[in-house]
Design a protein around this motif. Structure first.
Motif, PDB file in Angstrom:
ATOM      1  N   ALA A 287      -5.935  32.426 -10.095  1.00 22.35           N
ATOM      2  CA  ALA A 287      -6.618  31.142 -10.338  1.00 22.35           C
ATOM      3  C   ALA A 287      -5.781  30.782 -12.021  1.00 22.35           C
ATOM      4  CB  ALA A 287      -8.057  31.487 -10.767  1.00 22.35           C
ATOM      5  N   SER A 288      -4.492  30.878 -11.929  1.00 18.66           N
ATOM      6  CA  SER A 288      -3.845  30.484 -13.049  1.00 18.66           C
ATOM      7  C   SER A 288      -3.268  29.266 -12.880  1.00 18.66           C
ATOM      8  CB  SER A 288      -2.460  31.467 -13.163  1.00 18.66           C
ATOM      9  OG  SER A 288      -1.851  31.430 -12.178  1.00 18.66           O
ATOM     10  N   GLY A 289      -3.394  28.629 -11.516  1.00 19.65           N
ATOM     11  CA  GLY A 289      -2.952  27.190 -11.210  1.00 19.65           C
ATOM     12  C   GLY A 289      -1.676  27.390 -10.235  1.00 19.65           C
ATOM     13  N   LYS A 290      -1.065  28.721 -10.100  1.00 20.34           N
ATOM     14  CA  LYS A 290       0.380  28.761  -9.746  1.00 20.34           C
ATOM     15  C   LYS A 290       0.324  28.404  -8.119  1.00 20.34           C
ATOM     16  CE  LYS A 290      -0.184  33.726  -7.987  1.00 20.34           C
ATOM     17  NZ  LYS A 290      -1.586  33.609  -8.033  1.00 20.34           N
ATOM     18  N   GLY A 291      -0.604  28.510  -7.399  1.00 19.52           N
ATOM     19  CA  GLY A 291      -0.875  28.044  -6.030  1.00 19.52           C
ATOM     20  C   GLY A 291      -0.722  26.545  -5.800  1.00 19.52           C
ATOM     21  N   THR A 292      -1.356  25.942  -6.690  1.00 25.33           N
ATOM     22  CA  THR A 292      -1.380  24.457  -6.726  1.00 25.33           C
ATOM     23  C   THR A 292      -0.145  23.964  -6.981  1.00 25.33           C
ATOM     24  OG1 THR A 292      -3.841  24.522  -7.390  1.00 25.33           O
ATOM     25  CG2 THR A 292      -2.640  22.359  -7.666  1.00 25.33           C
ATOM     26  N   LEU A 293       0.538  24.387  -8.111  1.00 25.35           N
ATOM     27  CA  LEU A 293       1.985  24.207  -8.570  1.00 25.35           C
ATOM     28  C   LEU A 293       2.877  24.303  -7.441  1.00 25.35           C
ATOM     29  CD1 LEU A 293       3.781  23.196 -10.457  1.00 25.35           C
ATOM     30  CD2 LEU A 293       3.926  25.606 -11.425  1.00 25.35           C
ATOM     31  N   ALA A 294       2.861  25.657  -6.649  1.00 19.86           N
ATOM     32  CA  ALA A 294       3.865  25.929  -5.681  1.00 19.86           C
ATOM     33  C   ALA A 294       3.635  25.024  -4.665  1.00 19.86           C
ATOM     34  CB  ALA A 294       3.514  27.411  -5.343  1.00 19.86           C
ATOM     35  N   ARG A 295       2.609  24.600  -4.163  1.00 19.64           N
ATOM     36  CA  ARG A 295       2.444  23.689  -3.034  1.00 19.64           C
ATOM     37  C   ARG A 295       2.851  22.492  -3.387  1.00 19.64           C
ATOM     38  NH1 ARG A 295      -2.637  25.141  -2.455  1.00 19.64           N
ATOM     39  NH2 ARG A 295      -2.495  27.151  -1.269  1.00 19.64           N
ATOM     40  N   ARG A 296       2.603  21.944  -4.472  1.00 19.23           N
ATOM     41  CA  ARG A 296       3.221  20.558  -4.868  1.00 19.23           C
ATOM     42  C   ARG A 296       4.633  20.457  -4.959  1.00 19.23           C
ATOM     43  NH1 ARG A 296       0.025  17.340  -9.505  1.00 19.23           N
ATOM     44  NH2 ARG A 296       1.196  15.736  -8.804  1.00 19.23           N
ATOM     45  N   LEU A 297       5.083  21.422  -5.745  1.00  9.96           N
ATOM     46  CA  LEU A 297       6.473  21.674  -5.874  1.00  9.96           C
ATOM     47  C   LEU A 297       7.211  21.645  -4.477  1.00  9.96           C
ATOM     48  CD1 LEU A 297       7.169  23.954  -8.693  1.00  9.96           C
ATOM     49  CD2 LEU A 297       7.465  21.541  -9.063  1.00  9.96           C
ATOM     50  N   ALA A 298       6.676  22.303  -3.368  1.00 11.94           N
ATOM     51  CA  ALA A 298       7.469  22.270  -1.947  1.00 11.94           C
ATOM     52  C   ALA A 298       7.334  20.983  -1.374  1.00 11.94           C
ATOM     53  CB  ALA A 298       6.521  23.667  -1.273  1.00 11.94           C
ATOM     54  N   ARG A 299       6.133  20.629  -1.518  1.00 10.61           N
ATOM     55  CA  ARG A 299       6.122  19.356  -0.963  1.00 10.61           C
ATOM     56  C   ARG A 299       6.902  18.164  -1.557  1.00 10.61           C
ATOM     57  NH1 ARG A 299       0.921  17.331  -2.120  1.00 10.61           N
ATOM     58  NH2 ARG A 299      -0.033  19.261  -0.972  1.00 10.61           N
ATOM     59  N   HIS A 300       7.154  18.243  -2.867  1.00 11.76           N
ATOM     60  CA  HIS A 300       7.865  17.177  -3.786  1.00 11.76           C
ATOM     61  C   HIS A 300       9.442  17.575  -3.336  1.00 11.76           C
ATOM     62  CE1 HIS A 300       9.063  14.793  -7.277  1.00 11.76           C
ATOM     63  NE2 HIS A 300      10.005  15.438  -7.244  1.00 11.76           N
ATOM     64  N   PHE A 301       9.876  18.690  -3.281  1.00  5.93           N
ATOM     65  CA  PHE A 301      11.210  18.940  -3.007  1.00  5.93           C
ATOM     66  C   PHE A 301      11.727  19.188  -1.375  1.00  5.93           C
ATOM     67  CE2 PHE A 301      10.904  20.040  -7.597  1.00  5.93           C
ATOM     68  CZ  PHE A 301      12.097  19.449  -8.073  1.00  5.93           C
ATOM     69  N   GLY A 302      10.609  19.069  -0.781  1.00  5.30           N
ATOM     70  CA  GLY A 302      10.864  19.141   0.846  1.00  5.30           C
ATOM     71  C   GLY A 302      11.180  20.831   1.195  1.00  5.30           C
ATOM     72  N   TYR A 303      10.676  21.748   0.285  1.00  2.00           N
ATOM     73  CA  TYR A 303      10.895  22.915   0.396  1.00  2.00           C
ATOM     74  C   TYR A 303      10.010  23.758   1.351  1.00  2.00           C
ATOM     75  CZ  TYR A 303      14.462  22.483  -3.277  1.00  2.00           C
ATOM     76  OH  TYR A 303      15.562  22.127  -4.026  1.00  2.00           O
ATOM     77  N   ALA A 304      10.052  24.622   1.923  1.00  2.00           N
ATOM     78  CA  ALA A 304       8.862  25.506   2.590  1.00  2.00           C
ATOM     79  C   ALA A 304       8.263  26.301   1.541  1.00  2.00           C
ATOM     80  CB  ALA A 304       9.762  26.607   3.589  1.00  2.00           C
TER      81      ALA A 304
ATOM     82  N   LEU B  42       6.198  19.311 -16.114  1.00  2.00           N
ATOM     83  CA  LEU B  42       7.121  20.432 -16.515  1.00  2.00           C
ATOM     84  C   LEU B  42       7.898  21.361 -15.606  1.00  2.00           C
ATOM     85  CD1 LEU B  42       4.662  21.904 -19.521  1.00  2.00           C
ATOM     86  CD2 LEU B  42       6.763  20.591 -19.769  1.00  2.00           C
ATOM     87  N   ALA B  43       7.348  21.568 -14.546  1.00  2.00           N
ATOM     88  CA  ALA B  43       7.905  22.363 -13.493  1.00  2.00           C
ATOM     89  C   ALA B  43       9.119  21.614 -12.761  1.00  2.00           C
ATOM     90  CB  ALA B  43       7.156  23.059 -12.653  1.00  2.00           C
ATOM     91  N   VAL B  44       8.651  20.219 -12.631  1.00  2.00           N
ATOM     92  CA  VAL B  44       9.629  19.405 -11.806  1.00  2.00           C
ATOM     93  C   VAL B  44      11.078  19.314 -12.683  1.00  2.00           C
ATOM     94  CG1 VAL B  44      10.480  17.029 -10.984  1.00  2.00           C
ATOM     95  CG2 VAL B  44       7.993  18.357 -10.388  1.00  2.00           C
ATOM     96  N   LYS B  45      10.595  19.289 -13.843  1.00  2.00           N
ATOM     97  CA  LYS B  45      11.963  19.131 -14.840  1.00  2.00           C
ATOM     98  C   LYS B  45      13.032  20.402 -14.772  1.00  2.00           C
ATOM     99  CE  LYS B  45      12.809  17.840 -19.660  1.00  2.00           C
ATOM    100  NZ  LYS B  45      13.950  18.254 -19.756  1.00  2.00           N
ATOM    101  N   TYR B  46      12.043  21.331 -14.850  1.00  2.00           N
ATOM    102  CA  TYR B  46      12.837  22.549 -14.937  1.00  2.00           C
ATOM    103  C   TYR B  46      13.399  23.155 -13.608  1.00  2.00           C
ATOM    104  CZ  TYR B  46      13.285  27.976 -14.360  1.00  2.00           C
ATOM    105  OH  TYR B  46      13.650  29.031 -13.925  1.00  2.00           O
ATOM    106  N   VAL B  47      12.837  22.773 -12.332  1.00  2.00           N
ATOM    107  CA  VAL B  47      13.238  22.939 -11.054  1.00  2.00           C
ATOM    108  C   VAL B  47      14.691  22.041 -10.744  1.00  2.00           C
ATOM    109  CG1 VAL B  47      13.380  23.037  -8.592  1.00  2.00           C
ATOM    110  CG2 VAL B  47      11.396  23.865  -9.988  1.00  2.00           C
ATOM    111  N   THR B  48      14.669  20.787 -11.494  1.00  2.00           N
ATOM    112  CA  THR B  48      15.787  19.885 -11.275  1.00  2.00           C
ATOM    113  C   THR B  48      16.779  20.156 -12.124  1.00  2.00           C
ATOM    114  OG1 THR B  48      14.001  18.110 -10.885  1.00  2.00           O
ATOM    115  CG2 THR B  48      16.285  17.389 -11.275  1.00  2.00           C
ATOM    116  N   GLU B  49      16.320  20.505 -13.322  1.00  2.17           N
ATOM    117  CA  GLU B  49      17.552  20.568 -14.524  1.00  2.17           C
ATOM    118  C   GLU B  49      17.933  22.030 -14.920  1.00  2.17           C
ATOM    119  OE1 GLU B  49      16.187  18.468 -17.823  1.00  2.17           O
ATOM    120  OE2 GLU B  49      15.912  16.601 -16.603  1.00  2.17           O
TER     121      GLU B  49
END
Ligand code: C5P
Length: 210
Positions: A10-27, A201-208
């Motif tokens: 319940a740290s929020g990692k699942g929600t974040l992971a799912r959103r990042l995957a959708r945003h970048f088109g990753y599995a 924050l996570a999108v910026k980190y994954v991108t840059e």
């Protein structure tokens, strides 16, 4: 691109992971669901999740078709999951599936996001990006309580908090692949951040990178 996201329940990692995957088109692979599926299978057969032979057999017989089953999302299954997860032979049996997913994501995706407890430290120690998502135990218990209530589960807040503490202790205290941030992980404390802020924050980190 392999993105590893670890953190406690319940740290929020699942929600974040799912959103990042959708945003970048990753599995996306929720590796907790593998341990939940093993714990669930043992429970259904009336076995003891802490028994190494029973749990290992269930891990080897795992059917990936069950990973999205709602019955895996209860607190009882989470407790069983953290018991089977402390058994080295169970972790070994699940390792190849996770690594294969990361290296050859399904549907020809150009990247994979995996979340769990040991992705950045063990499963994908060479991941391109690593995040450790955390929050205080009180904040996490409140979130989980709300989530379970919204799903119609009959739960009491103090019991959810105690379960969370038990599971944290088991996950961080086990000898094999304990919950811990990788040395090179970006640590995101979500106690005072909402999902949107964490995502930005996570999108910026994954991108840059950093
Ligand atoms: O993340 P989730 O709450 O679904 O995980 C259930 C349990 O599975 C955790 O408490 C942990 O014991 C175990 N787990 C693990 N390693 C992972 C993912 C989950 O040990 N990579």
């Amino acid at each position: 691109m392999i993105v590893a996201i670890d953190g406690p329940a319940a740290s929020g990692k699942g929600t974040l992971a799912r959103r990042l995957a959708r945003h970048f088109g990753y599995a996306y692979l929720d590796t907790g669901s593998l341990y939940r599926a093993v714990g669930f299978a043992v429970m259904q057969n009336g076995g003891d999740p802490a028994d190494p032979d029973t749990a290992e057999a269930a891990a080897r017989a795992l059917d990936p078709g069950i990973l999205n089953d709602e019955r895996l999302r209860t607190d009882a299954v989470a407790q069983a999951a953290s018991k089977v997860a402390a058994i080295p032979a169970v972790r070994a049996a699940l390792l190849e599936f996770q690594r294969a997913f990361a290296k050859r994501p399904p549907d020809g995706a150009r990247g994979a996001v995996l979340d769990g407890r040991d992705i950045g430290t063990v499963v994908c120690a060479d991941a391109d990006r690593k995040m450790f998502v955390t929050a205080s135990v009180d904040v996490r218990a409140k979130r989980r309580f709300k989530e379970l209530r919204e799903k119609g589960h009959e739960v009491i807040e103090s019991a959810v908090l105690q379960d969370m503490k038990d599971r944290d202790a088991r996950d961080a205290g086990r000898t094999v692949a304990p919950l811990a941030p990788a040395e090179d992980a970006l640590v995101l404390d979500t106690s005072d951040l909402d999902a949107e802020q964490v995502f930005t924050l996570a999108v910026k980190y994954v991108t840059e990178g950093r």
